[in-house]
Enzyme design. Structure first.
Site, mmCIF file in Angstrom:
data_model
loop_
_atom_site.group_PDB
_atom_site.id
_atom_site.type_symbol
_atom_site.label_atom_id
_atom_site.label_comp_id
_atom_site.label_asym_id
_atom_site.label_seq_id
_atom_site.Cartn_x
_atom_site.Cartn_y
_atom_site.Cartn_z
ATOM 1 N N THR A 154 0.967 -1.187 -0.080
ATOM 2 C CA THR A 154 -0.017 0.065 -0.007
ATOM 3 C C THR A 154 0.925 1.161 0.111
ATOM 4 O OG1 THR A 154 -1.617 -1.245 1.211
ATOM 5 C CG2 THR A 154 -1.774 1.002 1.055
ATOM 6 N N GLU A 155 0.641 2.078 -0.929
ATOM 7 C CA GLU A 155 1.227 3.426 -0.979
ATOM 8 C C GLU A 155 2.763 3.173 -0.961
ATOM 9 O OE1 GLU A 155 -0.471 6.135 -1.632
ATOM 10 O OE2 GLU A 155 -2.444 5.505 -0.978
ATOM 11 N N LEU A 156 3.412 2.186 -1.558
ATOM 12 C CA LEU A 156 4.706 1.941 -1.550
ATOM 13 C C LEU A 156 5.338 2.026 -0.276
ATOM 14 C CD1 LEU A 156 6.032 3.172 -5.093
ATOM 15 C CD2 LEU A 156 4.614 1.009 -4.564
#
Lengths: 411, 407
Positions: free
Chosen positions: A144-146
């Site tokens: 998630t979201e890097l």
């Protein structure tokens, strides 16, 4: 040879409705279905469907072209429910055999930071969903979201992944280039693929920015920058939200035209080609080791967790939701589990961010509520309702471990 | 630059936002090097204190000159309240002046006196605040030929909840038509002026208010033990009139008490709806949870903010809402009406529709119960309040003066 690697993130959350103290214990539906449907349809109409058409045309006309997507599970659920046409168009792309799909948590959650067990469950759920809808098995993981650190790399390596994606943040790279693969510290063979954020953000954020010195951005101009990496890199990784095309950058900015011409323009240089993340992993050696202890992400200038964990409201909300895990799982109540997971969607915590709130920037643009305080109120009220439901389950004797129930309501 | 300003008596002598706004603006202008001749209606009793002393900064003294016109006019007066004041006023006849027999005659008399001042004084621009001074401004313009800037702090539509007194709205209309430039204290007010008086938008400039960071009450040390009660305190502070929405406050309080017993509601202010509001709390059986304090002055206002766990401004129509800025400056979380000018400039607040008492109660209970919410709001609203000062609105007014003076 320099390989251009496209990966697009495709995600839409389930936004909460205005859930008040009057709803607690009375109404267990926390989500704003009309709004979620409206936004999904808007994004499908402005982005997914037209952008997929462009991608399919390119795939048909440029045999070398390849790309990859990462879908959140809840985005796929919403496509099935609200926009089957958009889902079909994604399936058509995958059917060409030149589109790679990545693995992530089903609920686009921050679970890795709070519960490894829940993280693993959600990654498995996501894997099943991708198999079912696309008959595909991902080999590369993106969180998630890097959000990324050493621990995540070795954890997903143990789960069988060959590659993992992260932000090429300056503060972790220093003098090093994002245009190579790296070895995460403390892992064996998994390879780290880094986003080239300068070139990615030229498209994702600056494309239509008229005050930018390089506006207007054309495919030939962009390729000049890209070609500058020749001889000093293996890959140019262009990672961005898929909504860049048509939603963040509207059609009248010329974004689709740019996209349509970009692949053939890239191929004009004889040393360029395209590769998907798993092809990068097969093709290129690691250039060095990166030791990333504190989590990084692709959000904001800080590239850290502060967009989700920067204030007390966010920290308390995350703590509350994961404190409930044991009771929720023991209850074996499917609807409770489902609601609890939907409350883990990282967007809920992003909406509570107060960091840049006064400046009216990107956080505000993506926030369906008037203020971070309202998102916190809706969320906390919903958690209070979940706790009442858990107590009811407990009274019916469905939860074995009573000690795990939190007696006090949130206050 | 020299300004002839028709304004209102400064706090603490008169209550309400208009006097504070005039005080702050005059101080801000003087700090920017503008000379102000400040004209105000002033009753003989009690109000002849040294105005410049109130301004407090000796170096600004030379820039400000006070002219009083003996009158019992006060901002927000109605025909009825004028009659009450007139009955109580000792008739002042030393210069042959007698107060008008009704509000409108008194406004007329005041406006005529303005001519003499305009003849005597030397100035470049005229600046008048709210309807009672508009005719004075027009008269001064006639006498002097200088440009007129009218400042709209509240329209008659705001004060009456959309049922204007036609005499007053006519004065507002005439004034707005005669002005060289109009200053609105918010976009909300600007839209009201456009909608109700059909004024060309390009003639209206918006100047949002600020607060005085040097206000000595803000910087006083308050004993933390000031809050003795363990009950949470929800504060309403303002005129108890239709415009301010006190009735919505009480209905929301009833809903809050269904969830949270340990809350006290403090209503600070006076106004024509006070008796009805007290009766309503009795009807609802919640009068023991209410405290009606009357008007608070000076340091007491700031003590009230310090005691309160949150401040609520449920105004039906709030052209600006300076009190909300004072609240956040005291780190008091605020819930404010969306129908307000201040909601345009403050982010760290909860904003509600004034009629939505369920949402109001939801927000009140949440601030009371969820401590992270209270802590974040306290911290962030205070930080945000520090962005406001007196120099910015003063500079914006000077910009308007420059434009009308240069034609």
């Amino acid at each position: 040879m320099v390989s251009t690697c496209f990966y697009f993130q495709v995600h839409q959350p389930y936004r909460l409705r205005n859930y008040t103290i009057f709803d607690i214990g009375e109404n267990h539906d926390y989500f704003d279905h009309p709004k979620n449907k409206e936004i999904l349809n808007k994004v499908a109409g402005k982005c997914y469907i037209p952008a997929n058409k462009v991608m399919l045309d390119i795939l048909n006309n440029v045999p070398e072209f390849k790309l990859s997507y990462s879908f959140s599970g809840i985005l796929l659920d919403q496509l099935e429910e609200y926009s089957p046409d958009a889902l079909t168009s994604f399936q058509e792309l995958v059917d060409t055999g030149r589109v790679e799909l990545l693995s992530e948590t089903y609920h686009h959650s921050l679970s890795f930071l709070y519960s490894k067990e829940e993280f693993r469950d959600q990654v498995r759920m996501h894997k099943r969903k991708i198999k079912k809808l696309f008959n595909y098995s991902p080999k590369v993981f993106r969180n998630t979201e890097l959000i990324y650190n050493n621990e995540l790399a070795s954890y997903v390596e143990d789960m069988g992944y060959k590659g993992i994606i992260a932000e090429g943040a300056d503060h972790i790279l220093g003098w090093r280039s994002p245009n190579f693969l790296y070895k995460p510290a403390a892992s064996k063979s998994i390879k780290l693929i880094l986003k080239n954020y300068k070139l990615s953000d030229d498209i994702a954020f600056r494309f239509s920015e008229k005050s930018w010195k390089d506006w207007p951005l054309t495919a030939p101009k962009f390729c000049q920058w890209l070609n500058a990496a020749n001889g000093s890199g293996n890959c140019i990784n262009l990672f961005m939200d898929y909504e860049t095309f048509g939603e963040h950058q509207w059609e009248d900015t010329g974004i689709f035209k740019f996209l349509r011409h970009l692949p053939e323009e890239i191929l004009k240089h004889p040393d360029n080609d395209f590769a998907t993340p798993s092809e990068l992993v097969k093709r290129y050696p690691v250039m060095g080791e990166l030791d990333i202890h504190n989590p990084i992400s692709w959000a904001d200038v800080e590239r850290d967790l502060s967009a989700w964990l920067g204030n007390r409201m966010q920290q308390a909300s995350l703590r509350r939701i994961y404190d409930l895990e044991r009771s929720i799982k023991l209850s074996q109540d499917k609807s409770l589990l489902d609601d609890w997971r939907k409350l883990q969607i990282s967007d809920h915590f992003y909406y509570m961010c107060t960091k840049w709130f006064s400046d009216g920037d990107v956080h505000k643009y993506f926030n369906p509520y008037d203020s971070p305080y309202e998102s916190f109120i809706n969320f906390t009220n919903a958690i209070n309702d979940i706790m009442i439901r858990l107590k009811d389950e407990d009274r019916r004797g469905r939860i074995i471990n009573r000690a795990s129930i939190i007696e006090e309501s949130v206050s | 630059m020299k300004v002839l300003m028709f304004g209102w008596e400064f706090p603490p002598f008169k209550s309400g936002g208009l006097g504070t706004a005039c005080y702050d603006l005059t101080k801000g202008l003087a700090r920017q090097g503008v000379n102000v001749t400040f004209v105000m209606p002033s009753a003989p009793e009690g109000a002849d204190s040294d105005f410049v002393r109130i301004i407090g900064c000796n170096n600004l003294k030379d820039r400000i000159k006070i002219k009083k016109i003996h009158s019992i006019l006060q901002p927000y007066m109605t025909s009825e309240s004028y009659h009450r004041s007139l009955k109580n006023a000792p008739h002042f006849k030393s210069k042959g002046e007698v107060y008008g027999s009704n509000l409108y005659k008194e406004v007329y008399r005041y406006s005529e006196s303005a001519r003499f001042i305009a003849e005597e004084e030397n100035f470049d621009v005229i600046h008048a605040h709210d309807w009672m001074t508009y005719q004075a401004g027009i008269n001064a313009k006639q006498v002097s030929g200088k440009p007129l800037v009218l400042h709209m702090h509240a329209t008659e539509f705001d004060r009456t909840g959309g049922n204007p007194n036609s005499y007053i709205s006519h004065i507002e209309y005439t004034g707005l038509k005669s002005a060289d430039k109009i200053i609105a204290n918010s976009n909300y007010t600007k839209q009201n002026i456009i909608n109700h008086y059909n004024i060309e938008p390009e003639r209206i400039e918006i100047v949002h208010w600020g607060i005085d960071p040097d206000n000595l009450y803000l910087n006083m040390d308050y004993d933390p033990a000031i809050k003795k009660s363990r009950d949470k305190i929800v504060l309403f502070l303002g005129r108890i009139t239709l415009q301010k929405g006190p009735d919505y406050f009480i209905e929301a309080a009833k809903k809050v008490l269904d969830f949270e017993k340990n809350v006290k509601f403090v209503v600070a202010g006076e106004g024509d709806m006070l008796d009805r509001m007290i009766d309503r709390t009795v009807e609802l059986g919640i009068s023991d949870k209410f405290l009606f304090t009357g008007w608070l002055k000076g340091a007491d206002v700031y003590k009230a903010f310090k005691m309160a766990d949150l401040y609520i401004m449920p105004s039906v129509s709030e052209p600006f809402g300076l009190v909300a800025l004072e609240a956040i400056r005291n780190s008091t979380p605020i819930i404010i009406s969306k129908n307000s000018g201040v909601s345009e400039v403050v982010s760290h607040a909860l904003k509600v529709d004034f009629w939505d008492i369920n949402q109001m109660a939801n927000h009140i209970v949440s601030i009371i119960k969820y401590k992270e919410l209270e802590e974040e709001m306290k911290e962030n609203c205070y930080k945000e309040s520090c962005r406001f000062n007196l120099d910015k609105p003063a500079r914006e007014c000077i910009h308007v003066y420059d434009r009308v003076v240069s034609g």
